[in-house]
Scaffold this motif. Structure first.
Motif, PDB file in Angstrom:
ATOM      1  N   CYS A   1      31.829  48.456  42.021  1.00 52.56           N
ATOM      2  CA  CYS A   1      31.842  47.239  41.966  1.00 52.56           C
ATOM      3  C   CYS A   1      31.145  46.290  43.087  1.00 52.56           C
ATOM      4  O   CYS A   1      31.301  46.482  44.062  1.00 52.56           O
ATOM      5  CB  CYS A   1      33.138  46.811  41.497  1.00 52.56           C
ATOM      6  SG  CYS A   1      33.387  44.990  41.257  1.00 52.56           S
TER       7      CYS A   1
ATOM      8  N   HIS B   1      31.901  43.396  43.889  1.00 54.80           N
ATOM      9  CA  HIS B   1      32.872  42.585  44.416  1.00 54.80           C
ATOM     10  C   HIS B   1      33.513  43.115  45.664  1.00 54.80           C
ATOM     11  O   HIS B   1      33.100  43.009  46.912  1.00 54.80           O
ATOM     12  CB  HIS B   1      33.935  42.128  43.341  1.00 54.80           C
ATOM     13  CG  HIS B   1      35.109  41.251  43.989  1.00 54.80           C
ATOM     14  ND1 HIS B   1      36.427  41.273  43.589  1.00 54.80           N
ATOM     15  CD2 HIS B   1      35.138  40.370  45.097  1.00 54.80           C
ATOM     16  CE1 HIS B   1      36.940  40.308  44.216  1.00 54.80           C
ATOM     17  NE2 HIS B   1      36.204  39.656  45.023  1.00 54.80           N
ATOM     18  N   ARG B   2      34.673  43.952  45.488  1.00 49.46           N
ATOM     19  CA  ARG B   2      35.358  44.659  46.713  1.00 49.46           C
ATOM     20  C   ARG B   2      35.228  46.170  46.631  1.00 49.46           C
ATOM     21  O   ARG B   2      35.788  46.734  47.240  1.00 49.46           O
ATOM     22  CB  ARG B   2      36.780  44.348  46.491  1.00 49.46           C
ATOM     23  CG  ARG B   2      37.017  42.636  46.702  1.00 49.46           C
ATOM     24  CD  ARG B   2      37.441  42.178  47.884  1.00 49.46           C
ATOM     25  NE  ARG B   2      38.685  42.929  48.539  1.00 49.46           N
ATOM     26  CZ  ARG B   2      39.754  42.253  48.254  1.00 49.46           C
ATOM     27  NH1 ARG B   2      39.861  41.339  47.571  1.00 49.46           N
ATOM     28  NH2 ARG B   2      40.811  42.964  48.329  1.00 49.46           N
ATOM     29  N   GLY B   3      33.987  46.841  45.846  1.00 47.21           N
ATOM     30  CA  GLY B   3      33.821  48.011  45.989  1.00 47.21           C
ATOM     31  C   GLY B   3      34.279  49.114  45.085  1.00 47.21           C
ATOM     32  O   GLY B   3      34.237  50.226  45.368  1.00 47.21           O
ATOM     33  N   ALA B   4      35.393  48.782  44.054  1.00 47.13           N
ATOM     34  CA  ALA B   4      36.101  49.620  43.324  1.00 47.13           C
ATOM     35  C   ALA B   4      35.404  50.472  42.572  1.00 47.13           C
ATOM     36  O   ALA B   4      34.111  50.022  42.211  1.00 47.13           O
ATOM     37  CB  ALA B   4      37.123  48.998  42.426  1.00 47.13           C
TER      38      ALA B   4
ATOM     39  N   CYS C   1      35.426  46.160  35.748  1.00 42.49           N
ATOM     40  CA  CYS C   1      36.198  46.513  36.967  1.00 42.49           C
ATOM     41  C   CYS C   1      37.588  46.289  36.643  1.00 42.49           C
ATOM     42  O   CYS C   1      38.168  45.146  36.428  1.00 42.49           O
ATOM     43  CB  CYS C   1      35.488  45.891  38.056  1.00 42.49           C
ATOM     44  SG  CYS C   1      36.537  46.358  39.596  1.00 42.49           S
TER      45      CYS C   1
ATOM     46  N   TYR D   1      39.905  45.871  38.938  1.00 41.61           N
ATOM     47  CA  TYR D   1      40.691  45.345  39.916  1.00 41.61           C
ATOM     48  C   TYR D   1      40.638  43.625  39.648  1.00 41.61           C
ATOM     49  O   TYR D   1      41.629  43.140  39.348  1.00 41.61           O
ATOM     50  CB  TYR D   1      39.940  45.431  41.199  1.00 41.61           C
ATOM     51  CG  TYR D   1      40.786  45.094  42.420  1.00 41.61           C
ATOM     52  CD1 TYR D   1      42.273  44.823  42.202  1.00 41.61           C
ATOM     53  CD2 TYR D   1      40.215  45.362  43.680  1.00 41.61           C
ATOM     54  CE1 TYR D   1      42.804  44.686  43.500  1.00 41.61           C
ATOM     55  CE2 TYR D   1      41.009  45.455  45.013  1.00 41.61           C
ATOM     56  CZ  TYR D   1      42.442  44.782  44.566  1.00 41.61           C
ATOM     57  OH  TYR D   1      43.039  44.609  45.845  1.00 41.61           O
ATOM     58  N   HIS D   2      39.473  43.275  39.447  1.00 39.57           N
ATOM     59  CA  HIS D   2      39.509  41.699  38.925  1.00 39.57           C
ATOM     60  C   HIS D   2      38.781  41.213  37.812  1.00 39.57           C
ATOM     61  O   HIS D   2      38.184  40.053  37.765  1.00 39.57           O
ATOM     62  CB  HIS D   2      39.216  40.942  40.413  1.00 39.57           C
ATOM     63  CG  HIS D   2      39.778  41.304  41.729  1.00 39.57           C
ATOM     64  ND1 HIS D   2      39.213  42.133  42.640  1.00 39.57           N
ATOM     65  CD2 HIS D   2      40.672  40.901  42.174  1.00 39.57           C
ATOM     66  CE1 HIS D   2      40.028  42.454  43.496  1.00 39.57           C
ATOM     67  NE2 HIS D   2      41.062  41.613  43.525  1.00 39.57           N
ATOM     68  N   ASP D   3      38.407  42.548  37.155  1.00 39.74           N
ATOM     69  CA  ASP D   3      37.778  42.029  35.874  1.00 39.74           C
ATOM     70  C   ASP D   3      36.357  41.494  35.609  1.00 39.74           C
ATOM     71  O   ASP D   3      36.038  40.864  34.969  1.00 39.74           O
ATOM     72  CB  ASP D   3      38.687  41.039  34.994  1.00 39.74           C
ATOM     73  CG  ASP D   3      38.552  41.538  33.609  1.00 39.74           C
ATOM     74  OD1 ASP D   3      38.344  42.630  33.124  1.00 39.74           O
ATOM     75  OD2 ASP D   3      39.016  40.556  32.617  1.00 39.74           O
ATOM     76  N   TRP D   4      35.529  42.000  37.012  1.00 38.94           N
ATOM     77  CA  TRP D   4      34.300  41.607  36.705  1.00 38.94           C
ATOM     78  C   TRP D   4      33.738  42.401  35.739  1.00 38.94           C
ATOM     79  O   TRP D   4      34.125  43.627  35.572  1.00 38.94           O
ATOM     80  CB  TRP D   4      33.550  41.812  37.986  1.00 38.94           C
ATOM     81  CG  TRP D   4      33.563  40.861  39.088  1.00 38.94           C
ATOM     82  CD1 TRP D   4      34.825  39.882  39.052  1.00 38.94           C
ATOM     83  CD2 TRP D   4      32.820  40.438  40.192  1.00 38.94           C
ATOM     84  NE1 TRP D   4      34.758  39.164  40.344  1.00 38.94           N
ATOM     85  CE2 TRP D   4      33.549  39.497  41.034  1.00 38.94           C
ATOM     86  CE3 TRP D   4      31.647  41.106  40.939  1.00 38.94           C
ATOM     87  CZ2 TRP D   4      32.908  39.140  42.327  1.00 38.94           C
ATOM     88  CZ3 TRP D   4      31.057  40.544  41.973  1.00 38.94           C
ATOM     89  CH2 TRP D   4      31.660  39.606  42.548  1.00 38.94           C
TER      90      TRP D   4
HETATM   91 FE1  FES Z   1      35.860  44.858  41.188  1.00 40.82          FE
HETATM   92 FE2  FES Z   1      37.236  42.942  42.518  1.00 40.82          FE
HETATM   93  S1  FES Z   1      36.813  45.077  42.991  1.00 40.82           S
HETATM   94  S2  FES Z   1      36.187  42.882  40.440  1.00 40.82           S
END
Ligand code: FES
Length: 442
Positions: free
Chosen positions: A80, A82-85, A100, A102-105
């Motif tokens: 991802c 954003h934060r790499g998940a 994603c 984690y934060h639904d991107w």
């Molecule tokens: Fe993917 Fe935040 S890590 S949306």
């Protein structure tokens, strides 16, 4: 500067044992070999329709092979923006978009960022079109007749140049299909072993080991009657195992081994038993052969079926064979643990029993229930254990050295099927990539 002396580690007739045991060298292999050349990722048929995806790995990098809505095949880092998940957890499927957890991107199937919740909370210049915010594409994707490779580096040879003459082994597989195409069918047969990833490729073209490593299954098969056959395929299992026990003279005089630039190699077919392949006279294959005659004519069919190759290794991570339509992908996990994924291919236009034949062969040789595979896995484990001993630091790769000849196709033909030419060839490429990709990065 390079912290290893690769000229010292890889010598003409021996290699230092650290290339199988050193965890830091393994990390460098993942960067410079798996991250520095073409790596097989999948087949077109695994992503047939828009939205189809298949998750795999290139070295340590999780990636997603996808077919975007516009039909383009993409290979995306499974990460991802954003934060790499890791975004996609399901191994295979069909999706309109990826989310994603984690934060639904949300990402399109070509990796572009489509939406983010509470967008105004990010920096004022936040742009959905910024490729750094999406799931990034790998540097290059190439395909040879439906077999898809990816390269994390933007420079270097294109795929066809990289494959060179061994691309004819893909031709051999595809040409055996009456409709001129193949597809992955059935599930994935997985196994792992406690040993280094290079051992697998080395073993698949090693004509010296079957007679000893597989002795127990050879003897069991010799004890079976010829009437073991059920619908024909059971008999193939017995004959395959018996043929592993062909005398050494046979491996020396009738089995060839070829090696090519970039670490590739193939072993010649080692069966003189005409029932094992699509033998021209065998009733079991007659309807298949008739179908081939209808598609290609008699002369061309005979030419196609006369190609006698067993395993073809495409360095560094895939090996396949046409006779029974098997393909194995090697995924290194750590310096002493390796995962192998086995795939079966269906010949389009061929009678259904040809695919049953493929499945039977996969069960006999590539599944965890196989009496043959388990022998090999035990051997890899013993090599790992043996290399832990202190004292001798070197591993010989000298068998039949100096007796290779140019093959007229840009490669070399070994003196015979018991040579270690393919191992020397693999290490020559290993050394080049380990040095060259360091130099490029530096
Ligand atoms: Fe993917 Fe935040 S890590 S949306």
């Amino acid at each position: 500067m390079n912290e290893y002396d690769f000229e010292y580690l890889i010598q003409e007739d021996r290699v230092h044992k650290s290339v199988y045991t050193d965890a830091h060298l393994f990390d460098l292999e993942m960067e410079r070999i798996f991250g520095g050349t073409w790596v097989y990722v999948g087949h077109d048929s695994q992503v047939k329709n828009p939205g189809d995806f298949f998750c795999t790995r290139i070295g340590k990098n999780p990636v997603v092979l996808t077919r975007h809505i516009d039909g383009r095949v993409k290979v995306l880092y499974n990460r991802c923006g954003h934060r790499g998940a890791m975004v996609v957890r399901q191994e295979t499927g069909n999706a309109k978009s990826f989310h994603c957890c984690y934060h639904d991107w949300q990402f399109a199937t070509d990796g572009e960022l489509l939406s983010v919740p509470l967008k105004t909370g990010y920096l004022p210049d936040f742009d959905l079109k910024d490729p750094n915010k999406g799931m990034k594409s790998v540097a290059r994707v190439g395909s040879y007749r439906g077999f898809i490779f990816a390269n994390l580096r933007a420079d270097g040879p294109d795929l066809e140049e990289y494959l060179g003459y061994v691309k004819t082994s893909f031709d051999d597989l595809i040409d055996r299909a009456p409709e001129g195409d193949v597809e992955v069918s059935g599930g994935i047969a997985r196994h792992s072993y406690r040993g280094n990833w290079k051992l697998y490729l080395e073993n698949l073209c090693d004509g010296l080991h079957p007679n000893s490593v597989h002795r127990s299954s050879i003897e069991a098969a010799r004890g079976q009657s010829d009437a073991t056959a059920d619908d024909g395929a059971g008999e193939i299992a017995v004959r395959q195992m018996r043929q592993n026990g062909a005398p050494y003279a046979f491996w020396q005089n009738q089995v060839g081994l070829w090696a090519y630039p970039n670490g590739h190699a193939y072993l010649g077919d080692f069966h003189d038993d005409e029932k094992l392949v699509a033998a021209m006279e065998d009733p079991y294959f007659q309807d298949y052969i008739s179908q081939m005659y209808r598609s290609y004519g008699e002369n061309r069919t005979k030419e196609i079926l006369a190609v006698g190759r067993w395993n073809t290794n495409i360095y560094p991570n895939v090996s396949f064979m046409s006779q029974f339509r098997q393909l194995r992908v090697i995924q290194p996990i750590s310096v002493d643990r390796t995962l192998v994924l086995g795939f079966c291919f269906r010949l389009k236009g061929a009678p259904e029993h040809m695919f049953k034949d493929t499945i039977r062969f996969a069960n006999i040789t590539n599944s965890v229930g196989s009496p043959v595979l388990t022998d090999d896995l035990e051997t890899y484990s013993r090599i790992r254990l043996g290399l832990e001993t202190v004292g001798e630091e070197w591993i010989s790769t000298a068998r039949e050295i100096g007796r290779d000849k140019p093959d007229g196709n840009g490669g070399w033909q070994a003196a015979n099927g018991t040579s270690e030419l393919h191992i020397r060839n693999g290490f020559s490429t290993w050394k080049r990539l380990m040095k060259e990709n360091y130099d490029r990065a530096g």
